[in-house]
Design an enzyme around this catalytic site. Structure first.
Site, PDB file in Angstrom:
ATOM      1  N   CYS A 113      14.850  -4.137 -29.733  1.00 57.55           N
ATOM      2  CA  CYS A 113      14.954  -3.149 -30.822  1.00 57.55           C
ATOM      3  C   CYS A 113      16.305  -2.437 -30.849  1.00 57.55           C
ATOM      4  O   CYS A 113      16.677  -1.847 -31.855  1.00 57.55           O
ATOM      5  CB  CYS A 113      13.842  -2.116 -30.720  1.00 57.55           C
ATOM      6  SG  CYS A 113      12.204  -2.824 -30.876  1.00 57.55           S
ATOM      7  N   HIS A 249      15.899   4.705 -34.380  1.00 61.78           N
ATOM      8  CA  HIS A 249      15.060   3.512 -34.451  1.00 61.78           C
ATOM      9  C   HIS A 249      13.667   3.933 -34.918  1.00 61.78           C
ATOM     10  O   HIS A 249      13.144   4.957 -34.499  1.00 61.78           O
ATOM     11  CB  HIS A 249      14.983   2.846 -33.076  1.00 61.78           C
ATOM     12  CG  HIS A 249      14.006   1.716 -33.015  1.00 61.78           C
ATOM     13  ND1 HIS A 249      13.982   0.716 -33.961  1.00 61.78           N
ATOM     14  CD2 HIS A 249      12.997   1.433 -32.141  1.00 61.78           C
ATOM     15  CE1 HIS A 249      13.018  -0.140 -33.656  1.00 61.78           C
ATOM     16  NE2 HIS A 249      12.400   0.279 -32.564  1.00 61.78           N
ATOM     17  N   ASN A 279       7.940  -0.942 -37.595  1.00 59.09           N
ATOM     18  CA  ASN A 279       9.012  -1.213 -36.628  1.00 59.09           C
ATOM     19  C   ASN A 279       9.635  -2.575 -36.948  1.00 59.09           C
ATOM     20  O   ASN A 279       9.025  -3.606 -36.713  1.00 59.09           O
ATOM     21  CB  ASN A 279       8.435  -1.188 -35.214  1.00 59.09           C
ATOM     22  CG  ASN A 279       9.497  -1.392 -34.146  1.00 59.09           C
ATOM     23  OD1 ASN A 279      10.628  -1.767 -34.440  1.00 59.09           O
ATOM     24  ND2 ASN A 279       9.125  -1.154 -32.903  1.00 59.09           N
TER      25      ASN A 279
HETATM   26  N1  ACO Z   1      -6.678   0.780 -34.506  1.00 60.29           N
HETATM   27  C1  ACO Z   1      -7.655   1.517 -33.947  1.00 60.29           C
HETATM   28  N2  ACO Z   1      -7.718   1.785 -32.641  1.00 60.29           N
HETATM   29  C2  ACO Z   1      -6.749   1.297 -31.858  1.00 60.29           C
HETATM   30  C3  ACO Z   1      -5.710   0.518 -32.371  1.00 60.29           C
HETATM   31  C4  ACO Z   1      -5.697   0.264 -33.750  1.00 60.29           C
HETATM   32  N3  ACO Z   1      -4.728  -0.464 -34.341  1.00 60.29           N
HETATM   33  N4  ACO Z   1      -4.896   0.171 -31.352  1.00 60.29           N
HETATM   34  C5  ACO Z   1      -5.392   0.720 -30.248  1.00 60.29           C
HETATM   35  N5  ACO Z   1      -6.528   1.402 -30.536  1.00 60.29           N
HETATM   36  C6  ACO Z   1      -7.379   2.169 -29.628  1.00 60.29           C
HETATM   37  C7  ACO Z   1      -7.184   1.803 -28.198  1.00 60.29           C
HETATM   38  O1  ACO Z   1      -7.975   0.688 -27.869  1.00 60.29           O
HETATM   39  C8  ACO Z   1      -7.612   3.064 -27.469  1.00 60.29           C
HETATM   40  O2  ACO Z   1      -9.010   3.059 -27.358  1.00 60.29           O
HETATM   41  P1  ACO Z   1      -9.742   3.677 -26.054  1.00 60.29           P
HETATM   42  O3  ACO Z   1      -9.283   5.097 -25.999  1.00 60.29           O
HETATM   43  O4  ACO Z   1     -11.174   3.480 -26.367  1.00 60.29           O
HETATM   44  O5  ACO Z   1      -9.204   2.854 -24.913  1.00 60.29           O
HETATM   45  C9  ACO Z   1      -7.241   4.175 -28.440  1.00 60.29           C
HETATM   46  O6  ACO Z   1      -7.019   3.534 -29.713  1.00 60.29           O
HETATM   47  C10 ACO Z   1      -6.002   4.963 -28.034  1.00 60.29           C
HETATM   48  O7  ACO Z   1      -5.005   4.073 -27.607  1.00 60.29           O
HETATM   49  P2  ACO Z   1      -3.634   4.569 -27.003  1.00 60.29           P
HETATM   50  O8  ACO Z   1      -2.871   3.380 -26.582  1.00 60.29           O
HETATM   51  O9  ACO Z   1      -3.861   5.664 -26.042  1.00 60.29           O
HETATM   52  O10 ACO Z   1      -2.971   5.231 -28.285  1.00 60.29           O
HETATM   53  P3  ACO Z   1      -1.592   5.955 -28.387  1.00 60.29           P
HETATM   54  O11 ACO Z   1      -1.772   7.312 -28.915  1.00 60.29           O
HETATM   55  O12 ACO Z   1      -0.743   5.771 -27.167  1.00 60.29           O
HETATM   56  O13 ACO Z   1      -0.882   5.106 -29.550  1.00 60.29           O
HETATM   57  C11 ACO Z   1       0.758   3.382 -29.824  1.00 60.29           C
HETATM   58  C12 ACO Z   1      -0.656   3.739 -29.365  1.00 60.29           C
HETATM   59  C13 ACO Z   1       0.869   3.648 -31.298  1.00 60.29           C
HETATM   60  C14 ACO Z   1       1.019   1.917 -29.521  1.00 60.29           C
HETATM   61  C15 ACO Z   1       1.777   4.277 -29.077  1.00 60.29           C
HETATM   62  O14 ACO Z   1       1.491   4.287 -27.702  1.00 60.29           O
HETATM   63  C16 ACO Z   1       3.176   3.839 -29.292  1.00 60.29           C
HETATM   64  O15 ACO Z   1       3.732   3.905 -30.383  1.00 60.29           O
HETATM   65  N6  ACO Z   1       3.863   3.432 -28.212  1.00 60.29           N
HETATM   66  C17 ACO Z   1       5.227   3.021 -28.295  1.00 60.29           C
HETATM   67  C18 ACO Z   1       5.263   1.573 -28.329  1.00 60.29           C
HETATM   68  C19 ACO Z   1       6.171   1.048 -29.384  1.00 60.29           C
HETATM   69  O16 ACO Z   1       6.626   1.727 -30.264  1.00 60.29           O
HETATM   70  N7  ACO Z   1       6.411  -0.237 -29.247  1.00 60.29           N
HETATM   71  C20 ACO Z   1       7.178  -0.911 -30.184  1.00 60.29           C
HETATM   72  C21 ACO Z   1       8.288  -1.654 -29.542  1.00 60.29           C
HETATM   73  S1  ACO Z   1       9.258  -0.695 -28.520  1.00 60.29           S
HETATM   74  C22 ACO Z   1      10.090   0.315 -29.404  1.00 60.29           C
HETATM   75  O17 ACO Z   1      10.599  -0.067 -30.401  1.00 60.29           O
HETATM   76  C23 ACO Z   1      10.089   1.689 -28.988  1.00 60.29           C
END
Ligand code: ACO
Length: 322
Positions: A113, A249, A279
Protein backbone atom coordinates in the site's frame (compact mmCIF):
# COMPACT_ATOMS: atom_id res chain seq x y z
CA UNK A 1 17.37 22.85 -10.17
CA UNK A 2 16.85 21.93 -6.57
CA UNK A 3 13.35 20.49 -6.27
CA UNK A 4 10.97 17.96 -7.81
CA UNK A 5 7.61 19.69 -8.33
CA UNK A 6 4.26 18.13 -9.14
CA UNK A 7 3.07 19.90 -12.26
CA UNK A 8 -0.11 17.86 -12.84
CA UNK A 9 -2.14 14.92 -11.56
CA UNK A 10 -4.46 12.36 -13.13
CA UNK A 11 -6.53 9.35 -12.12
CA UNK A 12 -8.60 6.46 -13.43
CA UNK A 13 -11.23 4.18 -11.90
CA UNK A 14 -12.98 1.06 -13.18
CA UNK A 15 -16.59 1.51 -14.34
CA UNK A 16 -18.29 -0.92 -12.01
CA UNK A 17 -19.43 0.28 -8.59
CA UNK A 18 -19.90 -2.38 -5.89
CA UNK A 19 -21.83 -1.07 -2.88
CA UNK A 20 -21.92 -2.48 0.62
CA UNK A 21 -25.47 -3.64 -0.16
CA UNK A 22 -24.06 -5.68 -3.07
CA UNK A 23 -21.63 -7.38 -0.67
CA UNK A 24 -24.47 -8.23 1.72
CA UNK A 25 -25.59 -10.65 -1.01
CA UNK A 26 -22.18 -12.37 -1.12
CA UNK A 27 -21.15 -12.72 2.53
CA UNK A 28 -22.64 -12.42 6.02
CA UNK A 29 -22.07 -8.69 6.51
CA UNK A 30 -23.98 -5.42 6.66
CA UNK A 31 -23.65 -1.91 5.30
CA UNK A 32 -23.77 -0.71 8.91
CA UNK A 33 -20.84 -2.95 10.01
CA UNK A 34 -18.68 -1.91 7.05
CA UNK A 35 -19.43 1.81 7.42
CA UNK A 36 -18.86 2.03 11.15
CA UNK A 37 -15.68 -0.12 11.17
CA UNK A 38 -14.04 1.27 8.05
CA UNK A 39 -15.89 4.30 6.61
CA UNK A 40 -16.32 2.47 3.28
CA UNK A 41 -19.63 2.81 1.39
CA UNK A 42 -18.68 1.54 -2.04
CA UNK A 43 -15.67 0.57 -4.16
CA UNK A 44 -14.82 0.14 -7.86
CA UNK A 45 -14.07 -3.34 -9.15
CA UNK A 46 -12.18 -3.91 -12.43
CA UNK A 47 -13.43 -6.06 -15.28
CA UNK A 48 -10.99 -8.25 -17.24
CA UNK A 49 -9.87 -5.37 -19.51
CA UNK A 50 -9.38 -2.87 -16.69
CA UNK A 51 -5.99 -4.20 -15.63
CA UNK A 52 -3.46 -2.37 -13.45
CA UNK A 53 -1.59 -1.34 -16.61
CA UNK A 54 -4.77 -0.08 -18.28
CA UNK A 55 -5.84 2.01 -15.28
CA UNK A 56 -2.29 3.28 -14.81
CA UNK A 57 -2.08 4.20 -18.49
CA UNK A 58 -5.35 6.18 -18.35
CA UNK A 59 -4.26 8.04 -15.21
CA UNK A 60 -0.86 8.79 -16.79
CA UNK A 61 -2.37 10.05 -20.03
CA UNK A 62 -4.60 12.46 -18.13
CA UNK A 63 -1.70 13.73 -16.00
CA UNK A 64 0.52 14.24 -19.07
CA UNK A 65 -2.23 16.10 -20.94
CA UNK A 66 -2.88 18.39 -18.00
CA UNK A 67 0.86 18.97 -17.59
CA UNK A 68 1.28 19.75 -21.28
CA UNK A 69 4.20 17.31 -21.29
CA UNK A 70 4.87 14.98 -24.22
CA UNK A 71 5.48 11.34 -23.29
CA UNK A 72 8.70 11.47 -25.33
CA UNK A 73 10.03 14.17 -22.96
CA UNK A 74 9.92 11.84 -19.94
CA UNK A 75 13.23 10.64 -18.46
CA UNK A 76 11.72 8.26 -15.91
CA UNK A 77 8.56 6.25 -15.20
CA UNK A 78 8.09 4.64 -11.78
CA UNK A 79 4.98 2.60 -11.02
CA UNK A 80 4.04 1.67 -7.47
CA UNK A 81 2.11 -1.58 -7.67
CA UNK A 82 1.79 -4.92 -5.97
CA UNK A 83 -0.62 -6.26 -8.62
CA UNK A 84 1.33 -5.96 -11.90
CA UNK A 85 -0.39 -7.09 -15.11
CA UNK A 86 2.30 -9.73 -15.62
CA UNK A 87 5.51 -10.45 -13.70
CA UNK A 88 7.68 -9.07 -16.47
CA UNK A 89 8.00 -6.81 -18.31
CA UNK A 90 7.16 -4.45 -15.48
CA UNK A 91 3.91 -2.51 -15.60
CA UNK A 92 6.06 0.62 -16.01
CA UNK A 93 7.45 -0.84 -19.28
CA UNK A 94 3.95 -1.76 -20.51
CA UNK A 95 2.70 1.76 -19.81
CA UNK A 96 5.84 3.37 -21.24
CA UNK A 97 5.30 1.69 -24.60
CA UNK A 98 1.60 2.58 -24.76
CA UNK A 99 2.43 6.22 -24.00
CA UNK A 100 5.23 6.31 -26.58
CA UNK A 101 7.89 7.16 -24.02
CA UNK A 102 10.20 4.37 -25.23
CA UNK A 103 13.80 4.74 -24.17
CA UNK A 104 13.45 6.36 -20.75
CA UNK A 105 14.10 4.47 -17.49
CA UNK A 106 11.02 2.53 -16.36
CA UNK A 107 10.49 0.19 -13.41
CA UNK A 108 7.99 -0.90 -10.77
CA UNK A 109 8.26 -0.47 -7.02
CA UNK A 110 6.54 -3.06 -4.84
CA UNK A 111 5.92 -1.68 -1.37
CA UNK A 112 2.30 -2.87 -1.06
CA UNK A 113 0.00 0.00 0.00
CA UNK A 114 2.99 2.35 0.36
CA UNK A 115 3.96 1.79 -3.30
CA UNK A 116 3.04 5.21 -4.66
CA UNK A 117 4.68 7.15 -1.83
CA UNK A 118 7.81 4.99 -2.19
CA UNK A 119 7.77 5.60 -5.97
CA UNK A 120 7.43 9.35 -5.40
CA UNK A 121 10.39 9.27 -3.01
CA UNK A 122 12.50 7.38 -5.57
CA UNK A 123 11.61 9.80 -8.38
CA UNK A 124 12.39 12.75 -6.09
CA UNK A 125 15.91 11.38 -5.56
CA UNK A 126 16.42 10.94 -9.33
CA UNK A 127 15.39 14.55 -9.95
CA UNK A 128 17.45 15.97 -7.08
CA UNK A 129 20.51 14.12 -8.36
CA UNK A 130 20.22 16.07 -11.61
CA UNK A 131 19.87 12.93 -13.72
CA UNK A 132 16.17 13.36 -14.39
CA UNK A 133 14.21 16.45 -15.44
CA UNK A 134 10.76 15.02 -16.03
CA UNK A 135 9.29 11.96 -14.32
CA UNK A 136 5.96 10.18 -14.33
CA UNK A 137 4.99 8.52 -11.06
CA UNK A 138 1.99 6.19 -11.00
CA UNK A 139 0.21 4.24 -8.27
CA UNK A 140 -2.00 1.58 -9.83
CA UNK A 141 -3.64 -1.55 -8.46
CA UNK A 142 -6.26 -4.20 -9.06
CA UNK A 143 -6.19 -5.71 -5.59
CA UNK A 144 -9.69 -7.16 -6.02
CA UNK A 145 -8.04 -9.77 -8.27
CA UNK A 146 -6.54 -11.20 -5.07
CA UNK A 147 -9.70 -11.02 -3.00
CA UNK A 148 -11.52 -14.14 -1.84
CA UNK A 149 -15.15 -13.00 -2.23
CA UNK A 150 -16.25 -15.62 0.32
CA UNK A 151 -14.16 -14.09 3.12
CA UNK A 152 -15.97 -11.22 4.81
CA UNK A 153 -12.95 -10.12 6.88
CA UNK A 154 -11.10 -8.96 3.77
CA UNK A 155 -13.43 -8.75 0.76
CA UNK A 156 -15.25 -5.66 2.07
CA UNK A 157 -12.03 -3.64 2.38
CA UNK A 158 -10.54 -3.37 -1.10
CA UNK A 159 -11.14 -1.66 -4.44
CA UNK A 160 -9.28 -0.94 -7.71
CA UNK A 161 -7.93 2.31 -9.17
CA UNK A 162 -4.93 4.36 -10.24
CA UNK A 163 -3.48 7.84 -9.94
CA UNK A 164 -0.49 9.57 -11.49
CA UNK A 165 1.63 12.70 -11.16
CA UNK A 166 4.06 14.39 -13.50
CA UNK A 167 7.16 15.72 -11.72
CA UNK A 168 9.53 18.33 -13.08
CA UNK A 169 12.88 19.64 -11.87
CA UNK A 170 12.37 23.19 -10.59
CA UNK A 171 13.97 25.98 -8.57
CA UNK A 172 10.62 26.55 -6.90
CA UNK A 173 9.92 24.39 -3.84
CA UNK A 174 8.17 21.10 -4.51
CA UNK A 175 8.88 17.92 -2.55
CA UNK A 176 10.48 19.09 0.72
CA UNK A 177 11.02 15.80 2.56
CA UNK A 178 10.40 12.10 2.02
CA UNK A 179 10.68 9.22 4.49
CA UNK A 180 10.64 5.50 3.73
CA UNK A 181 10.71 2.54 6.10
CA UNK A 182 10.02 -1.18 6.18
CA UNK A 183 9.98 -3.99 8.72
CA UNK A 184 9.82 -7.44 7.16
CA UNK A 185 9.36 -8.93 10.62
CA UNK A 186 5.64 -8.15 10.27
CA UNK A 187 5.16 -10.24 7.13
CA UNK A 188 2.71 -12.68 8.70
CA UNK A 189 0.19 -9.98 9.64
CA UNK A 190 -0.52 -9.07 6.03
CA UNK A 191 0.55 -11.05 2.97
CA UNK A 192 -0.33 -12.90 -0.20
CA UNK A 193 1.14 -16.42 0.07
CA UNK A 194 1.64 -17.03 -3.65
CA UNK A 195 4.31 -15.90 -6.10
CA UNK A 196 6.38 -17.42 -8.87
CA UNK A 197 9.24 -18.84 -6.87
CA UNK A 198 7.14 -20.03 -3.92
CA UNK A 199 3.65 -20.87 -2.84
CA UNK A 200 1.88 -21.72 -6.14
CA UNK A 201 -1.06 -23.98 -5.27
CA UNK A 202 -3.62 -26.06 -7.11
CA UNK A 203 -6.48 -24.11 -5.53
CA UNK A 204 -9.09 -21.56 -6.58
CA UNK A 205 -7.24 -18.45 -7.83
CA UNK A 206 -4.00 -20.54 -7.55
CA UNK A 207 -3.99 -19.82 -3.82
CA UNK A 208 -3.60 -16.07 -4.41
CA UNK A 209 -5.37 -14.31 -1.54
CA UNK A 210 -4.98 -11.64 1.12
CA UNK A 211 -4.05 -13.01 4.54
CA UNK A 212 -4.62 -10.31 7.12
CA UNK A 213 -4.79 -10.01 10.90
CA UNK A 214 -6.93 -6.88 10.76
CA UNK A 215 -6.89 -5.88 14.40
CA UNK A 216 -3.09 -6.17 14.72
CA UNK A 217 -2.50 -4.35 11.41
CA UNK A 218 -4.75 -1.57 12.68
CA UNK A 219 -2.79 -1.15 15.92
CA UNK A 220 0.67 -1.11 14.33
CA UNK A 221 -0.55 1.22 11.54
CA UNK A 222 -1.82 3.84 13.99
CA UNK A 223 1.33 3.73 16.12
CA UNK A 224 3.72 3.74 13.16
CA UNK A 225 1.96 6.58 11.33
CA UNK A 226 2.06 8.59 14.54
CA UNK A 227 5.87 8.52 14.62
CA UNK A 228 6.15 8.81 10.82
CA UNK A 229 4.39 12.18 10.71
CA UNK A 230 6.63 13.46 13.51
CA UNK A 231 9.73 12.34 11.62
CA UNK A 232 8.49 13.94 8.40
CA UNK A 233 7.74 17.31 9.99
CA UNK A 234 11.20 17.30 11.58
CA UNK A 235 12.87 16.39 8.26
CA UNK A 236 11.17 19.36 6.58
CA UNK A 237 11.75 21.66 9.56
CA UNK A 238 8.00 22.26 9.89
CA UNK A 239 5.28 22.19 12.51
CA UNK A 240 1.80 20.65 12.53
CA UNK A 241 0.28 24.07 11.87
CA UNK A 242 2.27 24.44 8.61
CA UNK A 243 0.38 21.59 6.94
CA UNK A 244 -2.59 22.67 4.83
CA UNK A 245 -3.81 19.21 3.82
CA UNK A 246 -3.27 15.66 4.98
CA UNK A 247 -3.58 13.20 2.09
CA UNK A 248 -3.39 9.79 3.75
CA UNK A 249 -3.52 6.25 2.47
CA UNK A 250 -7.19 5.31 2.42
CA UNK A 251 -7.45 2.00 4.28
CA UNK A 252 -9.74 2.79 7.15
CA UNK A 253 -11.38 6.05 8.28
CA UNK A 254 -10.48 5.32 11.91
CA UNK A 255 -6.76 5.06 11.06
CA UNK A 256 -7.03 8.34 9.12
CA UNK A 257 -8.78 10.06 12.05
CA UNK A 258 -6.05 8.92 14.44
CA UNK A 259 -3.35 10.46 12.22
CA UNK A 260 -5.33 13.71 11.89
CA UNK A 261 -5.62 13.87 15.68
CA UNK A 262 -1.85 13.38 16.02
CA UNK A 263 -1.37 16.34 13.67
CA UNK A 264 -3.97 18.41 15.55
CA UNK A 265 -5.82 18.77 12.24
CA UNK A 266 -9.59 18.94 11.94
CA UNK A 267 -11.08 16.43 9.50
CA UNK A 268 -12.00 19.22 7.07
CA UNK A 269 -8.28 19.53 6.26
CA UNK A 270 -8.01 15.81 5.51
CA UNK A 271 -8.76 14.34 2.08
CA UNK A 272 -11.02 11.31 2.46
CA UNK A 273 -11.95 9.06 -0.46
CA UNK A 274 -12.12 5.73 1.38
CA UNK A 275 -15.94 6.01 1.41
CA UNK A 276 -16.03 5.81 -2.42
CA UNK A 277 -12.86 3.89 -3.30
CA UNK A 278 -12.19 1.60 -0.29
CA UNK A 279 -8.51 0.55 -0.01
CA UNK A 280 -6.93 0.77 -3.47
CA UNK A 281 -3.42 0.12 -2.09
CA UNK A 282 -0.86 2.11 -4.15
CA UNK A 283 -3.74 3.77 -5.99
CA UNK A 284 -5.19 5.45 -2.93
CA UNK A 285 -2.87 8.40 -2.28
CA UNK A 286 -2.61 9.62 -5.91
CA UNK A 287 -6.37 9.10 -6.38
CA UNK A 288 -7.05 11.22 -3.29
CA UNK A 289 -4.51 13.85 -4.42
CA UNK A 290 -6.09 14.09 -7.88
CA UNK A 291 -9.55 14.41 -6.41
CA UNK A 292 -8.38 17.13 -4.03
CA UNK A 293 -6.76 19.06 -6.89
CA UNK A 294 -9.75 18.69 -9.24
CA UNK A 295 -12.26 19.73 -6.57
CA UNK A 296 -10.26 22.91 -5.97
CA UNK A 297 -9.52 22.03 -2.34
CA UNK A 298 -5.76 21.82 -2.86
CA UNK A 299 -4.32 25.09 -4.19
CA UNK A 300 -0.87 25.99 -5.53
CA UNK A 301 1.50 27.05 -2.74
CA UNK A 302 -0.11 24.86 -0.07
CA UNK A 303 1.79 22.28 1.99
CA UNK A 304 0.58 18.69 1.63
CA UNK A 305 1.51 15.73 3.79
CA UNK A 306 1.17 12.39 2.00
CA UNK A 307 1.55 9.18 3.99
CA UNK A 308 0.94 5.46 3.60
CA UNK A 309 1.25 2.17 5.45
CA UNK A 310 0.97 -1.35 4.08
CA UNK A 311 2.11 -4.94 3.79
CA UNK A 312 5.76 -5.64 4.53
CA UNK A 313 5.18 -3.73 6.71
CA UNK A 314 6.17 -0.66 4.74
CA UNK A 315 5.47 2.97 5.57
CA UNK A 316 6.40 6.17 3.82
CA UNK A 317 5.61 9.87 3.60
CA UNK A 318 6.20 12.95 1.49
CA UNK A 319 5.83 16.55 2.57
CA UNK A 320 5.53 18.87 -0.41
CA UNK A 321 4.65 22.36 -1.51
CA UNK A 322 2.01 21.94 -4.22
N1 ACO B 1 -19.04 -8.05 8.36
C1 ACO B 1 -19.53 -8.36 9.57
N2 ACO B 1 -18.77 -8.81 10.57
C2 ACO B 1 -17.46 -8.94 10.36
C3 ACO B 1 -16.88 -8.64 9.12
C4 ACO B 1 -17.73 -8.18 8.09
N3 ACO B 1 -17.27 -7.85 6.87
N4 ACO B 1 -15.56 -8.87 9.20
C5 ACO B 1 -15.30 -9.29 10.43
N5 ACO B 1 -16.45 -9.34 11.15
C6 ACO B 1 -16.63 -9.72 12.55
C7 ACO B 1 -15.48 -10.50 13.09
O1 ACO B 1 -15.65 -11.87 12.79
C8 ACO B 1 -15.56 -10.22 14.58
O2 ACO B 1 -16.51 -11.08 15.15
P1 ACO B 1 -16.31 -11.67 16.64
O3 ACO B 1 -16.20 -10.46 17.52
O4 ACO B 1 -17.53 -12.48 16.83
O5 ACO B 1 -15.02 -12.44 16.56
C9 ACO B 1 -16.12 -8.81 14.65
O6 ACO B 1 -16.67 -8.54 13.34
C10 ACO B 1 -15.09 -7.75 15.00
O7 ACO B 1 -13.91 -7.98 14.27
P2 ACO B 1 -12.60 -7.12 14.49
O8 ACO B 1 -11.55 -7.69 13.63
O9 ACO B 1 -12.35 -6.94 15.93
O10 ACO B 1 -13.07 -5.71 13.94
P3 ACO B 1 -12.26 -4.38 13.90
O11 ACO B 1 -12.99 -3.32 14.60
O12 ACO B 1 -10.81 -4.57 14.20
O13 ACO B 1 -12.34 -4.02 12.33
C11 ACO B 1 -10.99 -4.14 10.35
C12 ACO B 1 -11.80 -4.91 11.40
C13 ACO B 1 -11.92 -3.22 9.61
C14 ACO B 1 -10.33 -5.12 9.41
C15 ACO B 1 -9.92 -3.28 11.07
O14 ACO B 1 -9.24 -4.06 12.02
C16 ACO B 1 -8.95 -2.68 10.13
O15 ACO B 1 -9.27 -1.82 9.31
N6 ACO B 1 -7.67 -3.05 10.25
C17 ACO B 1 -6.64 -2.51 9.41
C18 ACO B 1 -6.37 -3.47 8.36
C19 ACO B 1 -6.30 -2.82 7.02
O16 ACO B 1 -6.66 -1.70 6.80
N7 ACO B 1 -5.79 -3.63 6.10
C20 ACO B 1 -5.72 -3.22 4.78
C21 ACO B 1 -4.34 -3.38 4.24
S1 ACO B 1 -3.14 -2.64 5.19
C22 ACO B 1 -3.29 -1.07 5.07
O17 ACO B 1 -3.50 -0.59 4.01
C23 ACO B 1 -3.27 -0.32 6.29
Amino acid sequence: LKYARIIATGSALPERVVTNADLEKLVETSDEWIRTRTGIRERRVSNAEETTGELGYRAALQALERAGVKASDLDLIVVGTTTPDIIFPSTACLIQHRLGANGCAAFDVNAACSGFVYALGVADKFIRSGQTRKALVIGAETLTRMVDWNERETCVLFGDGAGAVVLEASDEPGILATCMHADGGYKDLLYNPVGVSAGFKDEPNHGVRINMSGREVFKVAVKTLDSLVGETLAAAGMHESDIDWLIPHQANLRIIEATAKRLKMSMDRVIVTVDKHANTSSGSVPLALDEAVCSGKVQRGQNLLLEAFGGGFTWASALLRY
